[in-house]
Design a protein around this motif. Structure first.
Motif, mmCIF file in Angstrom:
data_model
loop_
_atom_site.group_PDB
_atom_site.id
_atom_site.type_symbol
_atom_site.label_atom_id
_atom_site.label_comp_id
_atom_site.label_asym_id
_atom_site.label_seq_id
_atom_site.Cartn_x
_atom_site.Cartn_y
_atom_site.Cartn_z
ATOM 1 N N MET A 83 0.817 -1.203 0.000
ATOM 2 C CA MET A 83 0.000 0.000 0.000
ATOM 3 C C MET A 83 0.856 1.261 0.000
ATOM 4 O O MET A 83 0.348 2.362 -0.220
ATOM 5 C CB MET A 83 -0.904 0.017 1.240
ATOM 6 N N ARG A 84 2.153 1.116 0.253
ATOM 7 C CA ARG A 84 3.022 2.271 0.463
ATOM 8 C C ARG A 84 3.003 3.237 -0.710
ATOM 9 O O ARG A 84 3.003 4.459 -0.544
ATOM 10 C CB ARG A 84 4.448 1.787 0.751
ATOM 11 N N ASN A 85 3.003 2.683 -1.934
ATOM 12 C CA ASN A 85 3.027 3.569 -3.103
ATOM 13 C C ASN A 85 1.638 3.898 -3.633
ATOM 14 O O ASN A 85 1.490 4.528 -4.674
ATOM 15 C CB ASN A 85 3.872 2.952 -4.221
ATOM 16 N N GLY A 86 0.614 3.447 -2.906
ATOM 17 C CA GLY A 86 -0.750 3.786 -3.267
ATOM 18 C C GLY A 86 -1.334 2.969 -4.399
ATOM 19 O O GLY A 86 -2.440 3.255 -4.863
ATOM 20 N N SER A 87 -0.632 1.934 -4.831
ATOM 21 C CA SER A 87 -1.108 1.158 -5.977
ATOM 22 C C SER A 87 -1.992 -0.009 -5.575
ATOM 23 O O SER A 87 -2.632 -0.617 -6.419
ATOM 24 C CB SER A 87 0.090 0.631 -6.785
ATOM 25 N N ASP A 88 -2.025 -0.334 -4.285
ATOM 26 C CA ASP A 88 -2.842 -1.451 -3.811
ATOM 27 C C ASP A 88 -3.734 -1.002 -2.675
ATOM 28 O O ASP A 88 -3.386 -0.091 -1.903
ATOM 29 C CB ASP A 88 -1.964 -2.614 -3.353
ATOM 30 N N ILE A 89 -4.870 -1.664 -2.530
ATOM 31 C CA ILE A 89 -5.799 -1.317 -1.457
ATOM 32 C C ILE A 89 -5.450 -2.042 -0.165
ATOM 33 O O ILE A 89 -6.034 -1.778 0.882
ATOM 34 C CB ILE A 89 -7.250 -1.652 -1.854
ATOM 35 N N ALA A 90 -4.487 -2.996 -0.207
ATOM 36 C CA ALA A 90 -4.090 -3.743 0.986
ATOM 37 C C ALA A 90 -2.673 -4.269 0.790
ATOM 38 O O ALA A 90 -2.158 -4.338 -0.324
ATOM 39 C CB ALA A 90 -5.049 -4.908 1.236
ATOM 40 N N ASN A 91 -2.027 -4.614 1.887
ATOM 41 C CA ASN A 91 -0.720 -5.257 1.841
ATOM 42 C C ASN A 91 -0.894 -6.767 1.720
ATOM 43 O O ASN A 91 -1.771 -7.350 2.370
ATOM 44 C CB ASN A 91 0.086 -4.933 3.091
ATOM 45 N N PHE A 92 -0.046 -7.413 0.926
ATOM 46 C CA PHE A 92 -0.094 -8.861 0.760
ATOM 47 C C PHE A 92 1.319 -9.432 0.896
ATOM 48 O O PHE A 92 2.220 -9.025 0.151
ATOM 49 C CB PHE A 92 -0.663 -9.253 -0.614
ATOM 50 N N SER A 93 1.484 -10.373 1.818
ATOM 51 C CA SER A 93 2.779 -11.020 2.000
ATOM 52 C C SER A 93 2.742 -12.438 1.470
ATOM 53 O O SER A 93 1.691 -13.087 1.437
ATOM 54 C CB SER A 93 3.172 -11.047 3.487
ATOM 55 N N GLU A 94 3.912 -12.939 1.090
ATOM 56 C CA GLU A 94 4.058 -14.307 0.605
ATOM 57 C C GLU A 94 5.007 -15.050 1.532
ATOM 58 O O GLU A 94 6.069 -14.547 1.897
ATOM 59 C CB GLU A 94 4.624 -14.297 -0.813
ATOM 60 N N LEU A 95 4.611 -16.272 1.913
ATOM 61 C CA LEU A 95 5.377 -17.086 2.848
ATOM 62 C C LEU A 95 5.869 -18.341 2.139
ATOM 63 O O LEU A 95 5.083 -19.057 1.521
ATOM 64 C CB LEU A 95 4.492 -17.474 4.034
ATOM 65 N N ARG A 96 7.189 -18.596 2.217
ATOM 66 C CA ARG A 96 7.766 -19.790 1.618
ATOM 67 C C ARG A 96 8.595 -20.529 2.661
ATOM 68 O O ARG A 96 9.680 -20.089 3.050
ATOM 69 C CB ARG A 96 8.642 -19.419 0.418
ATOM 70 N N LEU A 97 8.057 -21.655 3.125
ATOM 71 C CA LEU A 97 8.692 -22.454 4.168
ATOM 72 C C LEU A 97 8.433 -23.929 3.905
ATOM 73 O O LEU A 97 7.479 -24.295 3.218
ATOM 74 C CB LEU A 97 8.114 -22.113 5.546
ATOM 75 N N THR A 98 9.269 -24.791 4.505
ATOM 76 C CA THR A 98 8.917 -26.204 4.515
ATOM 77 C C THR A 98 7.812 -26.415 5.547
ATOM 78 O O THR A 98 7.618 -25.594 6.453
ATOM 79 C CB THR A 98 10.123 -27.083 4.885
ATOM 80 N N ALA A 99 7.104 -27.502 5.430
ATOM 81 C CA ALA A 99 5.994 -27.788 6.344
ATOM 82 C C ALA A 99 6.473 -28.137 7.748
ATOM 83 O O ALA A 99 5.669 -28.219 8.682
ATOM 84 C CB ALA A 99 5.147 -28.936 5.795
ATOM 85 N N HIS A 100 7.782 -28.334 7.911
ATOM 86 C CA HIS A 100 8.341 -28.727 9.212
ATOM 87 C C HIS A 100 9.257 -27.642 9.763
ATOM 88 O O HIS A 100 10.197 -27.923 10.501
ATOM 89 C CB HIS A 100 9.091 -30.052 9.073
ATOM 90 N N SER A 101 8.972 -26.406 9.432
ATOM 91 C CA SER A 101 9.768 -25.277 9.901
ATOM 92 C C SER A 101 9.266 -24.810 11.263
ATOM 93 O O SER A 101 8.065 -24.776 11.523
ATOM 94 C CB SER A 101 9.697 -24.113 8.909
ATOM 95 N N GLY A 102 10.220 -24.416 12.126
ATOM 96 C CA GLY A 102 9.845 -23.848 13.413
ATOM 97 C C GLY A 102 8.996 -24.790 14.233
ATOM 98 O O GLY A 102 9.101 -26.017 14.142
ATOM 99 N N THR A 103 8.140 -24.219 15.068
ATOM 100 C CA THR A 103 7.193 -25.030 15.832
ATOM 101 C C THR A 103 6.197 -25.647 14.869
ATOM 102 O O THR A 103 5.539 -24.943 14.115
ATOM 103 C CB THR A 103 6.470 -24.157 16.875
ATOM 104 N N HIS A 104 6.089 -26.964 14.893
ATOM 105 C CA HIS A 104 5.249 -27.627 13.894
ATOM 106 C C HIS A 104 4.690 -28.940 14.413
ATOM 107 O O HIS A 104 5.142 -29.483 15.421
ATOM 108 C CB HIS A 104 6.032 -27.876 12.599
ATOM 109 N N VAL A 105 3.706 -29.426 13.702
ATOM 110 C CA VAL A 105 3.044 -30.693 14.018
ATOM 111 C C VAL A 105 3.348 -31.690 12.908
ATOM 112 O O VAL A 105 3.317 -31.341 11.724
ATOM 113 C CB VAL A 105 1.521 -30.494 14.156
ATOM 114 N N ASP A 106 3.655 -32.920 13.304
ATOM 115 C CA ASP A 106 3.893 -33.998 12.341
ATOM 116 C C ASP A 106 2.719 -34.967 12.351
ATOM 117 O O ASP A 106 2.311 -35.455 13.417
ATOM 118 C CB ASP A 106 5.160 -34.782 12.698
#
Length: 243
Positions: A83-106
């Motif tokens: 939204m910083r440059n006024g071109s979007d109505i909202a901020n959108f982030s993208e997350l790329r991780l393995t399914a077993h990153s950090g605190t996780h359930v197996d």
């Protein structure tokens, strides 16, 4: 027409006092519509006067990844639309991780191939097992979790959920960038003793990489929720203890 009442309700909520107790306001009247009001985010591990403790690790570039010397690395989280440059109505982030990153359930399919191909993914897990009374115990710091260690812990009958705090916590392995293969874990005889001699239910659904540094042994209420990743044998999870 149906959107109007909801929109008005949201406006009423944000123009009243701050809805999130973790936010403070530097100037202005505290409303989100006051351009002079600047929210100050507060990051916490405890909530409601210490009654609720977050035992999940926060995700960061230096967080260790399985068999990697480079950690999670940069770029695992990025703002793809801003939204910083006024071109979007909202901020959108993208997350790329393995399914077993950090605190996780197996799920069972993580370590048993026949379960994986039979469809036992995280979307099939029984959330009742991951939520409820849990016993936190300290494991002797000079051993893996063997049958002898399990017996020495004297876990009462009827306990269905146990969190094991080990030397991994003392060594702060989750705060090291390089994955450490010398971590403490369950040995085969320890797992078999657990199955044969206790009522523990978290031996099939594994919760790993918990942040247990600032909690003491005892009985808590555990709440742990993985994502509904259909087809995945693991999932990041947010886990809390309630005193």
């Amino acid at each position: 027409m149906a959107l109007t009442p909801l929109f008005l309700l949201l406006l009423t909520a944000v123009t009243a006092e701050p809805a999130h107790p973790g936010y403070a306001y530097a100037e202005g009247d505290g409303s989100s519509c006051d351009v002079a009001a600047v929210a100050v985010a507060e990051r916490r591990e405890e909530f409601d006067g210490g009654r609720i403790v977050d035992i999940s690790h926060y995700y960061r570039e230096e967080m260790p990844e399985w068999e990697s010397a480079d950690g999670t690395g940069g770029g695992f989280l990025r703002l793809v639309r801003s939204m910083r440059n006024g071109s979007d109505i909202a901020n959108f982030s993208e997350l790329r991780l393995t399914a077993h990153s950090g605190t996780h359930v197996d799920a069972p399919g993580h370590v048993f191939d026949h379960y994986y191909h039979a469809g036992f993914d995280v979307d099939t897990l029984d959330l009742a097992i991951l939520n409820g009374p849990a016993l936190l115990v300290d494991v002797p710091r000079d051993s893996n979790i063997t049958a002898n260690v399990m017996e020495a812990l004297h876990i009462p009958k009827g306990v269905r959920r146990v969190l094991f705090r080990t030397l991994n916590t003392d060594r702060k392995l989750m705060w090291k960038k390089e994955f450490d293969t010398s971590y403490v874990g369950f040995m085969k005889d320890g797992a078999q003793w657990l199955i044969d001699n206790t009522d523990i239910r978290l031996e099939v659904i594994l919760v790993e990489a918990l942040n247990l540094e600032h909690v003491t042994p005892g009985i808590y209420t555990l709440h742990c929720l993985p994502l509904r990743l259909r087809g995945s044998e693991g999932s990041p999870a947010r886990c809390i203890l309630i005193k």
